[in-house]
Design a protein around this motif. Structure first.
Motif, PDB file in Angstrom:
ATOM      1  N   LEU A 130       0.830  -1.202   0.000  1.00  0.00           N
ATOM      2  CA  LEU A 130       0.000   0.000   0.000  1.00  0.00           C
ATOM      3  C   LEU A 130       0.867   1.255   0.000  1.00  0.00           C
ATOM      4  O   LEU A 130       0.621   2.196  -0.769  1.00  0.00           O
ATOM      5  CB  LEU A 130      -0.943  -0.007   1.205  1.00  0.00           C
ATOM      6  CG  LEU A 130      -1.873   1.184   1.342  1.00  0.00           C
ATOM      7  CD1 LEU A 130      -2.832   1.251   0.160  1.00  0.00           C
ATOM      8  CD2 LEU A 130      -2.642   1.106   2.641  1.00  0.00           C
ATOM      9  N   MET A 131       1.884   1.285   0.830  1.00  0.00           N
ATOM     10  CA  MET A 131       2.770   2.457   0.900  1.00  0.00           C
ATOM     11  C   MET A 131       3.497   2.667  -0.431  1.00  0.00           C
ATOM     12  O   MET A 131       3.619   3.795  -0.901  1.00  0.00           O
ATOM     13  CB  MET A 131       3.793   2.295   2.037  1.00  0.00           C
ATOM     14  CG  MET A 131       3.165   2.338   3.423  1.00  0.00           C
ATOM     15  SD  MET A 131       2.276   3.876   3.742  1.00  0.00           S
ATOM     16  CE  MET A 131       3.607   5.034   3.770  1.00  0.00           C
ATOM     17  N   ASN A 132       3.979   1.578  -1.038  1.00  0.00           N
ATOM     18  CA  ASN A 132       4.644   1.700  -2.339  1.00  0.00           C
ATOM     19  C   ASN A 132       3.685   2.210  -3.406  1.00  0.00           C
ATOM     20  O   ASN A 132       4.058   3.009  -4.258  1.00  0.00           O
ATOM     21  CB  ASN A 132       5.247   0.357  -2.761  1.00  0.00           C
ATOM     22  CG  ASN A 132       6.499   0.025  -1.995  1.00  0.00           C
ATOM     23  OD1 ASN A 132       7.200   0.917  -1.509  1.00  0.00           O
ATOM     24  ND2 ASN A 132       6.787  -1.260  -1.858  1.00  0.00           N
ATOM     25  N   MET A 133       2.441   1.755  -3.359  1.00  0.00           N
ATOM     26  CA  MET A 133       1.456   2.206  -4.334  1.00  0.00           C
ATOM     27  C   MET A 133       1.152   3.681  -4.140  1.00  0.00           C
ATOM     28  O   MET A 133       1.082   4.448  -5.107  1.00  0.00           O
ATOM     29  CB  MET A 133       0.175   1.377  -4.234  1.00  0.00           C
ATOM     30  CG  MET A 133      -0.837   1.729  -5.313  1.00  0.00           C
ATOM     31  SD  MET A 133      -2.333   0.759  -5.201  1.00  0.00           S
ATOM     32  CE  MET A 133      -1.742  -0.832  -5.738  1.00  0.00           C
ATOM     33  N   VAL A 134       0.979   4.102  -2.903  1.00  0.00           N
ATOM     34  CA  VAL A 134       0.647   5.502  -2.622  1.00  0.00           C
ATOM     35  C   VAL A 134       1.789   6.416  -3.039  1.00  0.00           C
ATOM     36  O   VAL A 134       1.555   7.551  -3.474  1.00  0.00           O
ATOM     37  CB  VAL A 134       0.301   5.678  -1.118  1.00  0.00           C
ATOM     38  CG1 VAL A 134       0.200   7.142  -0.751  1.00  0.00           C
ATOM     39  CG2 VAL A 134      -1.002   4.968  -0.798  1.00  0.00           C
ATOM     40  N   ARG A 135       3.002   5.951  -2.964  1.00  0.00           N
ATOM     41  CA  ARG A 135       4.161   6.779  -3.313  1.00  0.00           C
ATOM     42  C   ARG A 135       4.395   6.861  -4.816  1.00  0.00           C
ATOM     43  O   ARG A 135       5.256   7.608  -5.273  1.00  0.00           O
ATOM     44  CB  ARG A 135       5.407   6.222  -2.623  1.00  0.00           C
ATOM     45  CG  ARG A 135       5.341   6.416  -1.127  1.00  0.00           C
ATOM     46  CD  ARG A 135       6.507   5.841  -0.373  1.00  0.00           C
ATOM     47  NE  ARG A 135       7.764   5.895  -1.080  1.00  0.00           N
ATOM     48  CZ  ARG A 135       8.775   5.074  -0.851  1.00  0.00           C
ATOM     49  NH1 ARG A 135       8.673   4.156   0.067  1.00  0.00           N
ATOM     50  NH2 ARG A 135       9.887   5.173  -1.537  1.00  0.00           N
ATOM     51  N   SER A 136       3.619   6.146  -5.613  1.00  0.00           N
ATOM     52  CA  SER A 136       3.816   6.144  -7.064  1.00  0.00           C
ATOM     53  C   SER A 136       3.364   7.467  -7.674  1.00  0.00           C
ATOM     54  O   SER A 136       2.483   8.149  -7.149  1.00  0.00           O
ATOM     55  CB  SER A 136       3.044   4.985  -7.707  1.00  0.00           C
ATOM     56  OG  SER A 136       1.659   5.262  -7.678  1.00  0.00           O
ATOM     57  N   PRO A 137       3.971   7.851  -8.808  1.00  0.00           N
ATOM     58  CA  PRO A 137       3.556   9.087  -9.494  1.00  0.00           C
ATOM     59  C   PRO A 137       2.089   9.045  -9.932  1.00  0.00           C
ATOM     60  O   PRO A 137       1.404  10.061  -9.931  1.00  0.00           O
ATOM     61  CB  PRO A 137       4.477   9.175 -10.710  1.00  0.00           C
ATOM     62  CG  PRO A 137       5.545   8.176 -10.517  1.00  0.00           C
ATOM     63  CD  PRO A 137       5.099   7.202  -9.476  1.00  0.00           C
ATOM     64  N   GLU A 138       1.609   7.856 -10.291  1.00  0.00           N
ATOM     65  CA  GLU A 138       0.213   7.723 -10.720  1.00  0.00           C
ATOM     66  C   GLU A 138      -0.743   8.072  -9.580  1.00  0.00           C
ATOM     67  O   GLU A 138      -1.730   8.776  -9.770  1.00  0.00           O
ATOM     68  CB  GLU A 138      -0.083   6.295 -11.208  1.00  0.00           C
ATOM     69  CG  GLU A 138       0.678   5.888 -12.446  1.00  0.00           C
ATOM     70  CD  GLU A 138       2.043   5.264 -12.148  1.00  0.00           C
ATOM     71  OE1 GLU A 138       2.705   4.866 -13.105  1.00  0.00           O
ATOM     72  OE2 GLU A 138       2.448   5.200 -10.976  1.00  0.00           O
ATOM     73  N   MET A 139      -0.438   7.566  -8.389  1.00  0.00           N
ATOM     74  CA  MET A 139      -1.300   7.859  -7.235  1.00  0.00           C
ATOM     75  C   MET A 139      -1.209   9.336  -6.857  1.00  0.00           C
ATOM     76  O   MET A 139      -2.208   9.936  -6.460  1.00  0.00           O
ATOM     77  CB  MET A 139      -0.919   6.981  -6.036  1.00  0.00           C
ATOM     78  CG  MET A 139      -1.510   5.595  -6.097  1.00  0.00           C
ATOM     79  SD  MET A 139      -3.306   5.571  -6.202  1.00  0.00           S
ATOM     80  CE  MET A 139      -3.758   6.053  -4.555  1.00  0.00           C
ATOM     81  N   ALA A 140      -0.014   9.903  -6.975  1.00  0.00           N
ATOM     82  CA  ALA A 140       0.123  11.329  -6.681  1.00  0.00           C
ATOM     83  C   ALA A 140      -0.771  12.134  -7.620  1.00  0.00           C
ATOM     84  O   ALA A 140      -1.469  13.063  -7.188  1.00  0.00           O
ATOM     85  CB  ALA A 140       1.586  11.758  -6.811  1.00  0.00           C
TER      86      ALA A 140
END
Length: 162
Positions: A130-140
């Protein structure tokens, strides 16, 4: 022999029928004012040429998109929200909307695949995933867009309540 009551009943029946089609006539009038009727007349006049060009992929894609949007537009018109729709469409910058619609149309199959995979997932997502996903440019990007939309909608709802 025809009586006055017979004539009155006939006129009353005609009046009721006119009243029942009045909303439809108002919708048609608004469609004429907005140019939609003229556009449809143009399409009807040039149907043969358009049909010949429809074999080209781009034209076919545009026609498919138009047909898919007709159903929701029809539902909006039946509810009498045509004025609201027209006022919203007047504010839209088409050159900004078209790329967004193209992106949604192009990405829909990918999203469908992801939904199928995640729906079948048995194991919960770990906190690290979850943390890795949230840190992605797409999630940003997604979070920024969601924040802007939310702020805009909240601002509009405040102005509507005034």
């Amino acid at each position: 022999m025809v009586t006055i009551d017979d004539v009155y009943n006939k006129l009353d029946g005609i009046q009721k029928k006119i009243d029942s089609i009045e909303p439809t006539l108002k919708t048609i009038e608004k469609l004429q004012e907005s140019g939609v009727i003229g556009m449809l007349e143009g399409v009807a006049e040039e149907f043969d040429n358009l049909f010949n060009y429809a074999s080209k992929s781009e034209i076919f894609d545009i026609m498919t998109l138009a047909i898919k949007t007709l159903e929701p537009l029809t539902r909006i018109m039946k509810k009498g929200d045509i004025e609201k729709l027209l006022s919203v469409l007047e504010k839209v910058e088409v050159q900004k909307l078209v790329p967004l619609l193209e992106a949604v149309a192009n990405c829909a199959p990918k999203v469908d695949e992801v939904m199928k995979v995640t729906a079948g997932r048995k194991k919960k997502m770990s906190l690290m995933e979850l943390m890795n996903m949230v840190r992605s440019p797409e999630m940003a990007s997604l979070l920024t867009i969601a924040k802007e939309l939310s702020g805009c909608m909240m601002e509009n709802s405040k102005s509507d309540n005034r």
